[in-house]
Design an enzyme around this catalytic site. Structure first.
Site, PDB file in Angstrom:
ATOM      1  CD  GLU A  38      -2.727   1.421   0.108  1.00 52.95           C
ATOM      2  OE1 GLU A  38      -3.339   0.459  -0.367  1.00 52.95           O
ATOM      3  OE2 GLU A  38      -2.790   2.566  -0.376  1.00 52.95           O
ATOM      4  CB  THR A  80      -5.799  -0.485  -4.205  1.00 54.30           C
ATOM      5  OG1 THR A  80      -5.395   0.403  -3.176  1.00 54.30           O
ATOM      6  CG2 THR A  80      -5.178  -1.844  -3.977  1.00 54.30           C
ATOM      7  CG  HIS A 195      -4.982   3.670   2.740  1.00 53.72           C
ATOM      8  ND1 HIS A 195      -5.665   4.857   2.861  1.00 53.72           N
ATOM      9  CD2 HIS A 195      -5.396   3.107   1.574  1.00 53.72           C
ATOM     10  CE1 HIS A 195      -6.450   5.008   1.817  1.00 53.72           C
ATOM     11  NE2 HIS A 195      -6.311   3.962   1.017  1.00 53.72           N
TER      12      HIS A 195
END
Ligand code: GP9
Ligand code: MN
Length: 400
Positions: A38, A80, A195
């Site tokens: 991430e 993503t 994130h």
């Protein structure tokens, strides 16, 4: 219609690149563990903050992997999910909106489906609600055997932060799920802790925050460091459970974590007067590792590449021919490969040049040069995007 398909097929044939003889099929029959990291960007690799390495585990893994230091994300608003799309299809995601929502009903010849046909069990492991990014629907289109979503994990207040289950607990709990699968498997992990807004408990902060006017950038470093730690533990657990030796690892950053909104703070970290359009392109690099346990020829790779190249690369490593597949990427190990990537906004990067926002720059020093220098590959980039968009908007794989 189907005549577009003929044109695209010809284009595809022209751009096909043969695999490297030594690496073709080197991982045939092995498990494939893909880890989507991430918001991880290349600018933190081999860097320190207050004298501490930001990614000590990944840095150490560079010596035992093919590590690509000029690898770019090609995502847009689908974040993503766009990176997942690039990996599964070797097509470009949409320039705006999310292809996972708008074109989940299309026909795809996806990587999981291809691996399925080759005898692999295929899955995604990600501790979020299955419908986020419309994953449950798109994963069916892609033909995954199983999606281990949040229902497969024990998530509580102690093991959560920010968006949910902490990476260490995510990987730890994933071991049993992995063991429950038939082998060989192709399993993609999607991490979550690093994130935005990069929240983390004090007990998980192994390095300092940065000190700038951007709290977002400041907090980014401890969460990156935490993800790196989680990966190290995951590798240890895989080894303890006998899952390491028979697997290969593909790990890459999914997209940027720090937007250009934080450029002033970023220039402070990078020791630059300002972040130019040219620098901004360099900041779109994300780390990419191909780690093959027991393989001794690992090396540092400088070829300019992107997420669209993952599918052909993985297929060739597993001994699967790509000639008849519609792909807009090329095998990263192919000796014939052009050092080239086009980003979703039409920016193009080669060994020598960067084209972005209507200007052409010399790669070596960022000096602006005559636009003519960039013209041929700007055109090629536009052509790639045009044909790929045609495939998606026309659902052209129906005809193939
Ligand atoms: C959510 C996770 C993050 O499940 O994949 O999505 P992003 O906001 O990075 O696209
Ligand atoms: Mn993401």
């Amino acid at each position: 219609d189907s005549s577009d398909m003929t044109e695209i097929l010809d284009y595809r044939k022209e751009n096909y690149k043969e695999a490297d003889q030594d690496l073709y099929a080197i991982a045939e029959g092995k498990n494939v563990i893909v880890i989507s990291l991430e918001s991880l960007q290349t600018f933190v690799i081999n860097e320190t903050l207050d004298g501490e390495e930001i990614t000590p585990f990944l840095n150490s893994l560079i010596n035992e992997s093919y590590y690509f230091d000029h690898f770019y994300h090609q995502t847009a608003q689908g974040k993503t999910s766009d990176s997942e799309f690039l990996l599964a299809t070797s097509l470009f995601p949409r320039d705006s909106g999310s292809v996972f929502f708008t074109h989940a009903g299309n026909e795809y010849h996806s990587l999981p489906e291809i691996l399925n046909e080759a005898g692999y069990y295929t899955s995604v492991l990600h501790a979020n609600n299955k419908s986020f990014w419309n994953r449950d629907v798109m994963y069916d289109s892609f033909g995954y055997d199983h999606f281990f979503d949040i229902e497969s994990y024990e998530v509580n207040e102690e093991n959560s932060v920010g968006w949910g289950l902490k990476d260490v607990d995510f990987f730890k709990q994933s071991i049993e799920l992995l063991k429950s699968q038939p082998q060989p498997f192709y399993s993609k992990f999607i991490t979550l802790t690093n994130h935005f807004p990069f929240e983390l408990g004090e007990e998980d902060k192994f390095i300092n925050e940065f000190n700038s006017n951007s709290n977002t950038l400041n907090r980014y470093f401890p969460t990156v460091r935490y993800m790196d730690h989680a990966l190290e533990l995951f590798f240890d657990e895989l080894k303890e459970n006998g899952l390491y030796e028979d697997s290969i690892f593909i790990m890459y950053g999914d997209h940027y974590g720090i937007s250009d909104y934080h450029n002033r703070a970023m220039s402070l970290f990078l020791n630059k007067d300002e972040i130019t359009d040219f620098d901004q392109i360099q900041l779109q690099r994300v780390p990419m590792f191909v780690h093959i346990p027991g393989h001794s020829d690992h090396e540092l790779k400088h070829t300019v590449a992107g997420q669209i190249d993952l599918k052909p690369t993985i297929m060739h490593l597993l001994g699967l021919e790509t000639k008849d597949d519609i792909q807009f990427g090329t095998d990263l190990f192919s000796p014939e490969r052009d050092s080239f990537v086009v980003l979703r906004d039409g920016s193009v990067i080669t060994d020598e040049y960067v084209f972005t926002k209507g200007s052409c720059y010399q790669k070596a020093d960022g000096a602006e040069v005559d636009i003519e220098e960039c013209e041929s590959f700007r055109e090629r980039g536009a052509q790639d995007l045009y044909f790929s968009d045609k495939v998606i908007y026309g659902d052209l794989l129906r005809f193939y």
